[in-house]
Every structure is written in C-alpha cells, then in structure tokens.
Scaffold this motif. Structure first.
Motif, PDB file in Angstrom:
ATOM      1  N   VAL A   1       0.877  -1.177   0.000  1.00 60.26           N
ATOM      2  CA  VAL A   1       0.000   0.000   0.000  1.00 60.26           C
ATOM      3  C   VAL A   1       0.910   1.221   0.000  1.00 60.26           C
ATOM      4  O   VAL A   1       1.914   1.252   0.728  1.00 60.26           O
ATOM      5  CB  VAL A   1      -0.918   0.018   1.237  1.00 60.26           C
ATOM      6  N   ALA A   2       0.554   2.237  -0.798  1.00 56.74           N
ATOM      7  CA  ALA A   2       1.440   3.382  -0.924  1.00 56.74           C
ATOM      8  C   ALA A   2       0.688   4.581  -1.451  1.00 56.74           C
ATOM      9  O   ALA A   2      -0.358   4.446  -2.093  1.00 56.74           O
ATOM     10  CB  ALA A   2       2.597   3.043  -1.873  1.00 56.74           C
TER      11      ALA A   2
ATOM     12  N   ALA B   1       5.552  13.013   4.935  1.00 55.26           N
ATOM     13  CA  ALA B   1       6.716  13.433   5.715  1.00 55.26           C
ATOM     14  C   ALA B   1       7.473  12.261   6.294  1.00 55.26           C
ATOM     15  O   ALA B   1       8.712  12.309   6.412  1.00 55.26           O
ATOM     16  CB  ALA B   1       6.266  14.371   6.846  1.00 55.26           C
ATOM     17  N   ALA B   2       6.770  11.181   6.661  1.00 52.55           N
ATOM     18  CA  ALA B   2       7.444  10.046   7.292  1.00 52.55           C
ATOM     19  C   ALA B   2       6.558   8.813   7.186  1.00 52.55           C
ATOM     20  O   ALA B   2       5.332   8.908   7.044  1.00 52.55           O
ATOM     21  CB  ALA B   2       7.756  10.345   8.758  1.00 52.55           C
ATOM     22  N   LEU B   3       7.183   7.650   7.237  1.00 54.23           N
ATOM     23  CA  LEU B   3       6.493   6.362   7.228  1.00 54.23           C
ATOM     24  C   LEU B   3       7.053   5.522   8.351  1.00 54.23           C
ATOM     25  O   LEU B   3       8.275   5.359   8.485  1.00 54.23           O
ATOM     26  CB  LEU B   3       6.699   5.642   5.883  1.00 54.23           C
ATOM     27  N   SER B   4       6.167   5.008   9.191  1.00 54.83           N
ATOM     28  CA  SER B   4       6.573   4.181  10.331  1.00 54.83           C
ATOM     29  C   SER B   4       5.971   2.789  10.205  1.00 54.83           C
ATOM     30  O   SER B   4       4.786   2.641   9.880  1.00 54.83           O
ATOM     31  CB  SER B   4       6.112   4.816  11.646  1.00 54.83           C
TER      32      SER B   4
ATOM     33  N   ALA C   1       6.100   3.102   0.171  1.00 51.26           N
ATOM     34  CA  ALA C   1       5.184   1.960   0.171  1.00 51.26           C
ATOM     35  C   ALA C   1       5.519   1.020   1.318  1.00 51.26           C
ATOM     36  O   ALA C   1       6.696   0.698   1.557  1.00 51.26           O
ATOM     37  CB  ALA C   1       5.268   1.208  -1.152  1.00 51.26           C
ATOM     38  N   VAL C   2       4.490   0.574   2.025  1.00 55.25           N
ATOM     39  CA  VAL C   2       4.676  -0.453   3.046  1.00 55.25           C
ATOM     40  C   VAL C   2       4.353  -1.799   2.408  1.00 55.25           C
ATOM     41  O   VAL C   2       3.383  -1.945   1.665  1.00 55.25           O
ATOM     42  CB  VAL C   2       3.786  -0.198   4.276  1.00 55.25           C
TER      43      VAL C   2
ATOM     44  N   GLY D   1       0.543  -2.809  11.795  1.00 56.38           N
ATOM     45  CA  GLY D   1       0.286  -1.999  10.615  1.00 56.38           C
ATOM     46  C   GLY D   1       1.401  -1.023  10.348  1.00 56.38           C
ATOM     47  O   GLY D   1       2.542  -1.209  10.765  1.00 56.38           O
ATOM     48  N   ALA D   2       1.068   0.038   9.626  1.00 57.75           N
ATOM     49  CA  ALA D   2       2.026   1.083   9.301  1.00 57.75           C
ATOM     50  C   ALA D   2       1.313   2.422   9.346  1.00 57.75           C
ATOM     51  O   ALA D   2       0.078   2.491   9.326  1.00 57.75           O
ATOM     52  CB  ALA D   2       2.631   0.841   7.919  1.00 57.75           C
ATOM     53  N   ALA D   3       2.091   3.495   9.411  1.00 57.68           N
ATOM     54  CA  ALA D   3       1.507   4.833   9.528  1.00 57.68           C
ATOM     55  C   ALA D   3       2.311   5.824   8.702  1.00 57.68           C
ATOM     56  O   ALA D   3       3.543   5.777   8.683  1.00 57.68           O
ATOM     57  CB  ALA D   3       1.471   5.275  10.991  1.00 57.68           C
TER      58      ALA D   3
END
Length: 527
Positions: free
Chosen positions: A343-344, A353-356, A413-414, A471-473
């Motif tokens: 997902v992206a 700004a950031a992906l965690s 993309a995660v 998940g991711a954020a």
C-alpha cells in the motif's frame, strides 16, 4: 476487433429495413475450406424485424452457422428474446438475457452456498444505469465481451466440435484481449453493481474460457500461431474504497499465471497419468481478496494515515462441471505459497513526511535444554579415592510456523510479505528447486486434512488481523486536509503445486501481480 454493439445500435435506423423485412446479417467469422472459395464456413448474427399493424416493431436476434454440413445449410445455435424498438432502451432485454445465461451456466463450485438458479433474477435497474453512465465506446467493449462469452457456450458446448474449433480459431483468437482487458471501466462497474455472487459466477466463466484457450494453444490446434497474451493482461483485478477499507480483488486462471519455477517441460508430457494430472491442474483459478483497513487522524501540524491487514483471502477454485470427473485427482490443486501486498501513496507524491512500520524484523525462536547427570560412589571401594562420574546432555528445539511474516518498505510503500515454509526443514516452498521427489516433506502430503494443515479444506488460505495485526503509519502535511488523494494498492501472489495424494515428481510455482488505485478521503467529519 468485433464491434457487435455498434452494428446492433444502427439497426433501427437502417435503410435496408424500410423496404423489406429480410433479416440483416453480421458475419462474425468467415473462412474457406478450399482454394476455389466454393465452400465458406460462417458464424453469423442475424437480426429479424417483425412489423405488425397497430403493434410495436420488434426485433429478434439469432446466432447461426452456415456451410459446416453443406454450403446451403443454415443451423440456429441461439435465439434471443424479443426486443421492442419503440422502447427507450430497446436492447436492454438482450443484454439482460446474455448476462443471465452466462451466470447460470458458469462452472461454480459443487458445494456452493449460492445455487446458480437463484441468480436468474438479475435486476434490470443496475444494468440500465451502467448503459447510461458510460460512453458508447466503453459500453461497446463491455457488450462485445458479454456476447463473446455467451457465444462460447453456444459454439463449444451446444454445437459439433468443428464449430467449437472454428470459434476458438476465428472468433475468440482474434478477440482474446476482450477477455483480459484489465482496465475495462464498465466491467469494473458491473462487478461492483451486481454483487459478489454474480461476480464469482461471471469471473469463473471467463476463467474457464481462458483455461481452455491456454490448453489448446499449448497442445497446438492452430492457436499456436497467434501472438501470446501480454503478461500484464493475464487475469483481471479491480480495487475500491468503502467504509474505511481498501479492497483489491483479482482473478487469474492458473495456466495464465507466469511460470516462475518448474521441474519439467511444457504440457503435454508423454505419460498418460501425468497428462491427465496436468490437464486437471490447468482447470483451476486463483480468486484473491486483499482487504486493508485504514484510518485517518487529524493532529496539530500533521495528518496521520494508518493501515493494517484486515483480511487476505486466497482461494483456488476448480473450473469444472462434472462432480465426479477425475476423482483420482480430486485433491490435487495449486496452493498459495507466497503473498506480497503493498500500500502506498501515488507515485511522485511529496506530501508524505514520514512512514513508520509496526513490526520489527522477526527472528526464529530457539529453545535450549541442558541436562546434567552426576553419578558417584562412596564407602567400601577397591580404590583408595571415591569415584564420581558426570554426564551432560543438551537439546535444541526450534519453533517454526508454516507462514513467516515480514514487513518492509519500498520508498513510501509499506510491504506485507507472507512466505509459506516447510515447518520441518524451513525451506521456502515457492523457491523449491530439488528435483528429487523424496525431498518433499511429509507435512505437505495430505495437506488439506488433519489438525495442523496450513490451508482450509477447500485449498485456500485466510489471513486476518488477529494473526497479523501490526500496521504502518504515514504522516502527511496538514495542508492536505479536505483532499481526496489517490492511493495505490497491489498484490503479488505465488501458487505452487506439489503432489498431494498421487505419485508424481511434478511440481511448479506460478505468479501473478496486480496493482490499482483507490481513494483516500482526508475529510474531517468532526464525529
């Protein structure tokens, strides 16, 4: 490419009908059987108008063959219902009839919870809305797909084999891309409108036709001279956003998937039993549903978008009609061996700004047991000093699961990656290279039975958020509030085959990839 819909729409305005009620004929395919062209083989679509005084003018369509028995013999394969030309949508009954007959004749599962007979009442309102909401060019492609699909049942299943061969070579062959066009907007709207039960029936019909196409093309009956389908067109997928979910659905006949690993040559092979096995495996279809849950949070200075796996469902459906056919190979089917979902944001986006990530790299667990035993003797001994003996024993246990989960990033993309492993050896199934059949682990024999099976009894697999809830954020610029962004969702699925209940050394792995866009509404409702 056939354009049947345009020909039908021009019928009410045709000058040829003003003087005579002679049927108008559209030749769908024509061929000659000898050099002097004295005997032509044709499949025709005929339109016959009925004019009755003080009554509405109506038209009826028939599909006919000519020249297959003798040059003057015309045989009818299919007859439509009557269409009233005075109606505001005169050909809506024709489209409804095609769709209902396609769905009710589909190769659905024998233990299906939705009998095909219950789908005959396809409502006209959604189909009428589809006709109004798309351009004539887009709808023409959709109608041509419907007609080609319905024509398959008439020519291949309800007519002599020579008509079926002619259909594959002269009609389906030149128009095969109509069955695999992955960006068809009307087909996507149709599937979203008619509901999942009708969707499954329709897509299994397309899968069955494509399975036959690939088999005939490989064994060589004239289709081998046609250009192969592009890899990107081998299957169909679409994505949508609804109620906090991003959903990607995909369908691919197994034989249409790209071959990534195999231990033998192309179909067919010499051994009779192996040929039957390969033939049975070719009549299977991957049906995938990738469902991601997302939430949007508005904070001071930024917007946070969270996503996690809600449901990943992968099923391998058998495309057949006879419940008892090939009973020896009833439990032989492909199974999911690797799933890669991503997902992206849209490509080139600058507002992230950031992906965690929500999961760190996982290492296998290992337990170590150490046991020490001391033995000694004291008292009355024949030697002057007491004797003591010691022995130590150490045991290592490794805990391994069938599925290993990884989480990674690629740009913004995660990536969620699930890999099926042999829980005895740790070998990844999708990359198995050993040609020695004895190397197959016993844990993958009889893999659809027993309490520790890695699949459902029907051969599929389901991942839910209770098993993989991390998940991711993403943090987005606050200025994006109120926008509806385009987000990307994609999946790459590997299917493998290992012998289950039969003795065979054959194995293979195939792969298909889908990607589509979904909406991300950044609207704060205040609730």
């Amino acid at each position: 490419m056939l354009d049947i819909w345009s020909w039908i729409c021009e019928l009410p305005y045709s000058d040829e009908w003003t003087e005579s009620n002679t049927p108008l004929i559209l030749t769908l395919a024509s061929s000659t059987t000898n050099q002097d062209h004295s005997s032509a083989l044709e499949i025709q679509l005929r339109a016959e108008r009925t004019v009755v005084p003080d009554s509405d003018v109506s038209v009826r369509f028939t599909v006919c063959t000519q020249g297959f028995h003798n040059p003057n013999t015309v045989q009818t394969l299919w007859v439509s219902d009557t269409c009233l030309l005075s109606s505001d949508k005169p050909f809506l009954p024709l489209l409804l009839q095609l769709l209902r007959e396609i769905i009710t004749r589909s190769p659905t599962a024998h233990d299906s919870t939705c009998p095909r007979s219950q789908l005959q009442t396809l409502k006209p309102e959604p189909i009428s809305w589809i006709m109004d909401s798309h351009s004539p060019e887009s709808f023409s492609s959709f109608f041509n797909l419907m007609f080609l699909t319905r024509l398959f049942w008439s020519c291949v299943c309800d007519a002599p084999s020579v008509v079926g061969s002619f259909y594959f070579n002269s009609i389906l062959g030149p128009n095969i891309e109509a069955l695999t066009r992955n960006n068809a907007p009307v087909l996507r709207t149709f599937l979203l409108t008619v509901g999942v039960d009708a969707e499954l029936c329709f897509m299994r019909t397309l899968g069955y036709i494509l399975a036959k196409w690939f088999i005939l093309k490989e064994v060589g009956v004239g289709l081998q001279t046609l250009a192969p389908l592009p890899v990107r067109d081998r299957g169909f997928s679409y994505a949508t956003e609804a109620h906090g979910f991003w959903i990607l659905k995909g369908y691919a006949p197994v034989h249409a998937m790209r071959l990534s690993n195999c231990n033998s040559g192309k179909f067919p092979i010499i051994e009779a039993k192996e040929s039957v096995l390969r033939y049975a495996l070719a009549h299977q279809q991957l049906e995938a549903a990738i469902q991601m849950e997302y939430t949007v949070g508005f904070h001071e200075g930024y917007i946070q978008v969270n996503t996690r796996v809600d449901n990943l469902r992968f099923h391998v459906e058998k495309l057949g009609f006879n419940k008892n056919e090939e009973m020896e190979y009833a439990e032989e089917r492909h199974f999911p061996s690797r799933v890669r979902v991503w997902v992206a944001p849209e490509v080139g986006s600058t507002y992230v700004a950031a992906l965690s990530l929500g999961q760190s790299t996982s290492n296998g667990k290992r337990e170590v047991e150490m046991q020490r035993i001391l033995k000694g003797s004291y008292g009355n001994t024949k030697i002057p000093q007491p004797q003591v003996k010691a022995r130590a024993k150490m045991t290592t246990k490794t805990k391994m699961k069938n599925w290993r989960w990884d989480q990674d990033v690629e740009g913004n993309a995660v990536v969620f990656d699930a890999v099926l492993c042999d829980n005895t050896t740790g070998q990844e199934i999708a990359t198995w290279k050993d040609d020695n059949v004895g190397g197959f682990s016993s844990s993958f024999r009889n893999r659809y039975t027993g309490p520790n099976r890695p699949f459902t009894k029907s051969g599929g697999v389901v991942f839910a958020k209770d098993e993989y809830g991390e998940g991711a954020a993403w943090r987005l610029n606050r200025e994006m509030k109120g926008s509806v962004l385009k987000w990307r969702i994609g999946g790459q699925i590997w299917l493998s085959y290992w012998p289950n209940n039969v003795k065979s050394s054959y194995f293979e792995t195939r792969c298909v990839e889908w990607c589509d866009e979904v909406d991300l509404p950044l609207i704060n409702t205040g609730t």
